[in-house]
Structures are given as C-alpha cells and as structure tokens.
Design an enzyme around this catalytic site. Structure first.
Site, PDB file in Angstrom:
ATOM      1  N   LYS A 244       0.625  -1.008   0.205  1.00  0.00           N
ATOM      2  CA  LYS A 244      -0.156   0.243  -0.217  1.00  0.00           C
ATOM      3  C   LYS A 244       0.774   1.096  -0.291  1.00  0.00           C
ATOM      4  CE  LYS A 244      -3.927   2.121   2.866  1.00  0.00           C
ATOM      5  NZ  LYS A 244      -4.506   1.418   3.949  1.00  0.00           N
TER       6      LYS A 244
ATOM      7  N   SER B 150      -9.875   1.626   3.343  1.00  0.00           N
ATOM      8  CA  SER B 150      -8.461   2.491   1.972  1.00  0.00           C
ATOM      9  C   SER B 150      -7.853   1.556   1.213  1.00  0.00           C
ATOM     10  CB  SER B 150      -8.283   3.431   2.753  1.00  0.00           C
ATOM     11  OG  SER B 150      -7.350   3.413   3.786  1.00  0.00           O
TER      12      SER B 150
ATOM     13  N   SER C 182      -9.733  -0.718   6.839  1.00  0.00           N
ATOM     14  CA  SER C 182      -9.401  -0.871   5.840  1.00  0.00           C
ATOM     15  C   SER C 182      -8.880  -2.280   5.419  1.00  0.00           C
ATOM     16  CB  SER C 182      -7.981   0.497   5.716  1.00  0.00           C
ATOM     17  OG  SER C 182      -8.926   1.851   5.847  1.00  0.00           O
TER      18      SER C 182
HETATM   19  N1  GLN Z   1     -13.069   3.988   6.512  1.00  0.00           N
HETATM   20  C1  GLN Z   1     -12.354   4.759   7.279  1.00  0.00           C
HETATM   21  C2  GLN Z   1     -12.443   5.631   7.546  1.00  0.00           C
HETATM   22  O1  GLN Z   1     -12.946   6.152   5.876  1.00  0.00           O
HETATM   23  C3  GLN Z   1     -11.539   3.708   7.673  1.00  0.00           C
HETATM   24  C4  GLN Z   1      -9.902   4.100   6.465  1.00  0.00           C
HETATM   25  C5  GLN Z   1      -8.755   3.464   7.579  1.00  0.00           C
HETATM   26  O2  GLN Z   1      -9.243   1.964   7.790  1.00  0.00           O
HETATM   27  N2  GLN Z   1      -7.625   3.328   7.035  1.00  0.00           N
HETATM   28  O3  GLN Z   1     -11.568   6.528   8.415  1.00  0.00           O
END
Ligand code: GLN
Length: 486
Positions: free
Chosen positions: A78, A153, A177
């Site tokens: 990532k 994400s 994420s």
């Molecule tokens: N969807 C969550 C957010 O937008 C989780 C993001 C994450 O785990 N980096 O914050």
C-alpha cells in the site's frame, strides 16, 4: 497452474523443490500486472527492475542454503508504507513526488527475509475512505465485477491480490481498511492487535488506531506473512515487547471447544440479507467443527461511528499539520507571503475528503469544544473496550459480518459521505479497542460479489483468529479464486 496463480504456500513448495525460481515467479506476476492492471488499476508504481534484482538475489540465497519462508515471494505494498527510493504518495497530490530516504520497519524486515517488492498500490488519500475513490490518481476496480469499488482504503492491495497480480499485499487498517476491502474483493485480511506490528515508516493517519497487516488469498498465507512482519521495534514507541508466538503453529489446531460469540448488535437494521446468509453459513461451519455458539451483546456498538470519526479526525488534523509545503512534499507555486503559501499548498495539495476530516478534527480539538467532543469520545472509547473485555470473558472469539453490504458501484456513494462513514460500523470498534480482527472469504452475492466474514478476538490472540479462519476456509470449501475478468 501458472506461477502467478500460486498461493505463497504453493509457491514456497515449488521454490524449495527447485521447480520454480523467484525470477520466474516474479516475472509471471509482472506479466500478469502488465496484462490486467490497465483494467484493475491497482498499481500506482511497478518496480519491475528492482523486483527482478531482488528475485535474483533470493534465488542466489537459496542456492547457498536454508532461507526464510517468505524468501523469493513477491508482494504489493500500500502506497503509505515508506519504501526507500520508491515514491510513496499516500494517494495524495501532496506527496505525489515524495521518495522516502528510508524503509518502514516492515519493509526492512521483509527485505531481510528475501521478499520481492513488486510495487506500490492505490488507496484512498491518506487512508481516508472506504472505496479508494478518494485516491488522487486512479480508482482501483473490483476484479469480481467491472465498475464496482474494491473497497478502501487498502483497495489497491485487495484488488491486486484478488486479480492474481500477486499472492499477497501489505495494507493498513485504522478503521477497517484491511478487512473491508478484503471482504469486498474476496480475500483474507488481518488487522493485528495494536502494537504487534511496527508502525515505523507507516505514514500516520490516526496514530492510536493505525496498524499494518497482510492481505492474502488463503488463511495460511496470512499466518505466514504475519509471522514475517510481527515483532518488537524500538523505533515505534507503541511497539510491544512480547516473545514471538508463530501463528503458523496454530493453523490446524481447529475449533473444538472454542466458544464463538455472535454479537447481536452486528446484525441490526441495514444488514443485507445476503450478507446475513453468508455469516449464518459461517456460524454453522464453526459449529459443525465443534465450536459452541453463544449470544453476545456489545451495547456500545451504536456509539462506535461517532467516537471513531471524532478520534480519527482529531488525530489526523494533528498528524497532517506537517504538510505545510516546507519540509517535503508539494508546495504551491505562487504565494506572496508565508501564510498564503501554507493556505495555497494545503488547498491545492489535499483532496476534499482529507480537508473535511481536517476541519472536523480541528473543530473537535479546539478550545471550548475539546471536552464536549474529543474528551467525551475518548471516554466512550474506554466503554467500547470494556464491552469487548466483558464479551471475551464469555467467549473466545466473535463472528460477524465485516461490511453491511457487498461492494457498490463506483460513484454511487460519492455524494453521501455520511452513509459511507456509517458502513464502517462493524470494523471500527476493533481499532478503538486495539483488538485483532480478520476478514475471511465467506461466499458470494447473487450478483457475483464476494462477501467476507469477520472474526475478532482478545488482544494478542491472533492465533485464535487464524485457527477459526482456517476452519471456516475448510468448512465453507469455496471454489478456488478465479475472478471473471480473464
Ligand atoms: N473507512 C474508514 C475511514 O474512512 C477507515 C479507514 C482506514 O482504516 N484507514 O476512516
């Protein structure tokens, strides 16, 4: 089977027997990326040359004697995990040209074991989002259905693994994420206990919630990759000192006598009946394998989204203050004063969702509101942790859905950030409590979209998740992954 189709465990066997070299495996994955990534759009950077050099080095190491289990295995990473000499954009214009001068600890560890880095994959800007649509450069697609999101994400990580571009990827999970895109793309994803995997070199979103973890095609590969990245790191002040407990050893221990809790609050309104049906099959599979099923209540679940979106945004507003156009990253070309330079840099460098988070977080931390928002959220966070502690007095593990629905169409939720926030309800409490969570493929919707099953366990009990995950994988006996894109 073509080399790119192999799981880590299968590739490892062939590498060990001499039937395959890491160069052949790496080349096969690079060819696969070249063939399908135009469609999937998972990779932001492909490091072909360097990957082949690493593969040759892994092959050389192998001829000299015993090697680490992951030696010669290619991975995607990532794009918010620092890789020395390789652009690390965090999916943001702000860091479009940022080349880290050092490797994150996880990358250093994997390189020391002879792992091959294929490249960096797309994500929501600064990991803020649930569909990777907030990426400033491209939106990865779900390999199972064209035009559908891969989740976020870590959407590029999940898509690259599901599209058979690589057997595994490293993602990060601040509020789901890793688990959420794993669920939407039909792969395995684990968020480790907070402190188990070093965050050194992980670009910070919300430091008290962030954890790096693996995405793989099968549970055994998840255990293997976890064993490769876990461990104390003096460079991360929140890293915990614990003797290593290899997860591979737990893999086949089964679930006989295991108490599996079903948290009733995770099956509430808004849960897609197809998701419910898949999770029910998972519960049956664990029961058939000898587990006892127990009803559990986590009464503070309703507060999780509010608490998370205060704490995560507050920490983000502070962490992202460093992007001021001075130290590194983007700087606005035209400005007459220092203040104007800051303003322009941040206005042009950040996308709309990141700006929204910074505004919410700065508000929650500001004088006069701190007690009502940030402090109150921190207090409720403790109550959420206590919910889990009570639950784990009654059961060994929790089973639930990961996401209330399967993947949605790209663009479908773009104007409705609140609904997207609400869809995080089932994953964010694990981050707030610091406990480990995992998504295991559970089945498919009628539309052919993958649906995952979530397992959560007490702090540092990744072994129990791996045992239950492996049992689920056997019990559900899903056909080998073959996304219809070919
Ligand atoms: N969807 C969550 C957010 O937008 C989780 C993001 C994450 O785990 N980096 O914050």
């Amino acid at each position: 089977m073509k080399p790119y189709e192999l799981t880590i465990a299968q590739a490892r066997e062939q590498l060990a027997s001499g039937g395959l070299t890491s160069r052949e495996l790496t080349q096969s994955c690079l060819d696969r990326v070249a063939a399908v990534d135009g469609k999937i759009k998972a990779f932001l950077t492909v490091t072909s040359e360097q990957a082949l050099e690493q593969a040759d080095e892994a092959d050389r190491l192998r001829t000299r004697g015993a090697v680490a289990p992951l030696c010669g295995i290619p991975l995607s990473v990532k794009d918010l995990i620092c890789t020395k000499g390789i652009t690390t954009t965090c999916g943001s214009r702000m860091l479009e040209n940022f080349v880290p001068p050092y490797d994150a600890t996880v990358i250093q560890r994997l390189k020391d074991q002879g792992v091959v880095i294929l490249g960096k994959v797309a994500m929501d800007e600064f990991a803020m989002g649930s569909s990777s649509e907030n990426c400033a450069f491209q939106v990865p697609e779900n390999p199972w259905k064209s035009g559908f999101v891969s989740g976020g994400s870590s959407g590029g990580s999940a898509a690259s693994v599901a599209a058979l571009e690589c057997p595994a990827s490293l993602g990060s999970d601040t509020g789901g994420s890793i688990r959420q895109p794993a669920s939407l793309c039909g792969v395995v994803g684990m968020k480790p206990t907070y402190g188990l995997v070093s965050r050194y070199g992980l670009v910070a979103f919300a430091s008290s919630l962030d954890q790096i973890g693996p995405l793989t095609r099968v549970v055994s590969d998840c255990a293997l990759l976890m064993d490769g990245i876990c461990g104390y790191d003096p460079l991360d002040s929140t890293s915990v000192q614990r003797p290593p407990a290899p997860l591979m050893a737990a893999l086949t221990e089964g679930v006989r006598g295991m108490r599996v809790g079903v948290p009733k609050e995770y099956f509430g309104a808004g849960l897609d009946p197809e998701v419910q049906a898949v999770v029910n099959r998972g519960i049956e599979a664990l029961k058939d394998a000898g587990a006892t099923i127990i009803d559990i209540s986590l009464p503070y679940t309703d507060y999780c989204v509010a608490v998370y979106y205060l704490i995560a945004t507050a920490e983000a507003s502070s962490n992202l203050a460093r992007y001021d156009g001075v130290g590194y990253g983007f700087r606005a070309p035209k400005a007459d004063s220092l203040l104007e330079m800051y303003r322009e840099t941040r206005s042009l460098g950040f996308g709309p969702e990141v700006k929204r988070r910074i505004l919410i977080g700065t508000y929650a931390l500001s004088a006069g509101y701190y007690d009502a928002y940030y402090k109150k959220a921190s207090q409720v966070r403790t109550l959420i942790l206590e919910d889990f502690k009570r639950a784990f007095g009654l059961c060994d593990i929790l089973i639930s859905p990961v996401v209330p629905t399967p993947a949605w169409k790209i663009g479908e939720m773009a104007d409705d950030p609140l609904s997207v926030y609400l869809s995080d309800i089932l994953t964010i409490s694990a981050n707030l409590a610091g406990i480990p969570g995992m998504s295991v493929p559970g089945g498919f919707s009628r539309q052919g979209l993958p649906i995952g099953i979530q397992l959560q366990g007490p702090h540092f009990r990744e072994d129990v998740l791996i045992r239950a995950g492996y049992t689920l994988e056997r019990g559900l006996n899903l056909p080998p992954q073959r996304p219809p894109m070919d």
